[in-house]
Design an enzyme around this catalytic site. Structure first.
Site, PDB file in Angstrom:
ATOM      1  N   LYS A  54       0.847  -1.202   0.000  1.00 24.79           N
ATOM      2  CA  LYS A  54       0.000   0.000   0.000  1.00 24.79           C
ATOM      3  C   LYS A  54       0.879   1.248   0.000  1.00 24.79           C
ATOM      4  CE  LYS A  54      -0.316   0.253   5.044  1.00 24.79           C
ATOM      5  NZ  LYS A  54      -1.213   0.363   6.224  1.00 24.79           N
ATOM      6  N   TYR A 284      14.818  30.609   6.967  1.00 21.77           N
ATOM      7  CA  TYR A 284      13.725  31.433   7.464  1.00 21.77           C
ATOM      8  C   TYR A 284      13.712  31.500   8.984  1.00 21.77           C
ATOM      9  CZ  TYR A 284      11.851  31.010   2.719  1.00 21.77           C
ATOM     10  OH  TYR A 284      11.682  31.055   1.355  1.00 21.77           O
TER      11      TYR A 284
END
Length: 406
Positions: A54, A284
């Site tokens: 999956k 940042y």
């Protein structure tokens, strides 16, 4: 061979020029996948092995991983969604295949037509039967009982009714109850007693089903941690996800200690290298400043590539040394502090050098577990979240002899 990361596009793509192909990649070692299947199959024997592919095989690529796993002895494949299972069928994979997580919009008719086994918790039964009527073909169903995880699966109170209704439809030739299964909640914490409680509840559910005349092909409960630590949960089939990819489900126990090999290496190259003065802010927020004259290396991977934004401090290996990421991780890039290389005066520059975020941990290299600790998450998430922007490159492939090539 390099493939797109999307599950459904299973054909090899033409090789890109090496400089582009190697800018950044998630390198998947299919021999590691095969080794892990053989290891888990030996532990689980005589139970069969379901390779859980999956979520695009936990980010590794569902079709190549499925083929490798089946070639190494896996008997079944498992997906969450029917759409994932259909992509495997479209790739020509015909092995027994179970999909277990559905919504009212799931394409049950396509699943029945493709011979995909369908997990059923209760509400899906009428829709599965309607699909079987439409296709004029009996559905293959695995009934799921909730033994304590509290997600899907019928409660024990509702179990008798679900089994009885399913057997009525089986008598009408509309379905076959192929399997009975459940899922464990805390098998990765072997000391906890809830696994014993779930095992007892599962045995109770099996007894109820047997009394109702169910004769399933497979009974399955064990995930990777239970496969490795609880042989009493193996029954006829074990479902292995994390272990298939060579990662440990246990805190404090490494892949190597379990005899597993991590299959994914995420790597790129240093894209910029420059000297900066003491006090230079990085990224940042300027939450990191250099303590002295230093050299910064730019790593061209960020949270758009699946690197957790929160994982400042995660290790990157360059020239045999692990450097922590400093400053905030940005969308496309992050920074490591290399110390005083003094490249502007002719010192050693690492521009273009390979930068490994994680791999198999050989020679002290970083691992998915290292990044999981930096991000406050688990190794499952680290590998699964690597985005399609990072090309998957497969090594140790063994394509079928009749596989067409472009």
């Amino acid at each position: 061979m390099t493939y797109p990361a999307a599950t459904g596009d299973f054909r090899p793509v033409p090789e890109a020029p090496p400089a582009y192909a190697e800018e950044r990649s998630a390198v998947i070692d299919l021999e590691a996948i095969r080794h892990n299947v053989r290891r888990l199959a030996a532990v689980a024997s005589p139970a069969q092995v379901m390779a859980v592919v999956k979520a695009d095989a936990y980010g590794h690529g569902a079709v190549p991983v499925a083929r490798a796993a089946l070639g190494a002895g896996a008997n079944w494949l498992g997906t969450a969604h029917i759409s994932e299972a259909l992509a495997l069928r479209a790739a020509g994979i015909e092995a027994p295949l179970l999909a277990w997580l559905h919504t009212p919009e799931s394409n049950f008719a396509a699943a029945v037509a493709a011979g995909i086994d369908i997990g059923c918790s209760g509400w899906e039964l009428e829709r599965i039967v309607a699909a079987a009527r439409e296709q004029e073909r009996p559905a293959r169903v695995h009934l799921k009982v909730d033994t304590g995880l509290g997600r899907n699966g019928a409660t024990l109170d509702a179990w008798d009714g679900l089994v009885g209704e399913a057997m009525e439809y089986q008598d009408q030739g509309l379905l076959r109850v192929v399997g009975i299964f459940s899922h464990l909640a805390v098998a990765d914490e072997p000391e906890r007693p809830e696994t014993d409680d779930q095992l007892e509840a599962f045995r109770e559910a099996l007894a109820i089903a047997q009394d109702a005349g169910v004769d399933p092909e497979v009974r399955h409960l064990a995930n990777t941690p239970a496969t490795l630590s609880r042989p009493d949960t193996h029954f006829d089939l074990v479902r292995v996800g994390l272990g298939l990819y060579g990662l440990s489900p246990f805190e404090g126990q490494s892949s190597e200690e379990l005899g597993l090999r991590p299959a994914m290496t995420v790597r790129t190259v240093v894209s910029h290298c420059k000297d900066v003065p003491a006090g230079q802010g990085v990224s940042y927020g300027l939450n990191y400043r250099t303590g002295s004259t230093s050299t910064l290396g730019l790593i061209p991977l960020g949270y758009a590539d699946g690197v957790p934004r929160i994982a400042t401090g995660g290790p990157v290996r360059v020239d045999g040394v692990n450097y922590p990421v400093v400053g905030r991780i940005a969308m496309d890039q992050m920074v490591i502090d290399l110390g005083p290389l003094n490249v502007s005066a002719g010192g050693h520059s690492v521009l273009g050098a390979e930068a490994v975020l994680f791999g198999n941990g050989d020679d002290g290299g970083p691992t998915a577990e290292d990044w999981a600790r930096a991000a406050g998450t688990n190794n499952y998430e680290i590998v699964t979240r690597i985005s399609p922007r990072v090309p998957r490159r497969y090594i140790n492939e063994e394509l079928p002899s009749d596989e067409s090539r472009p």
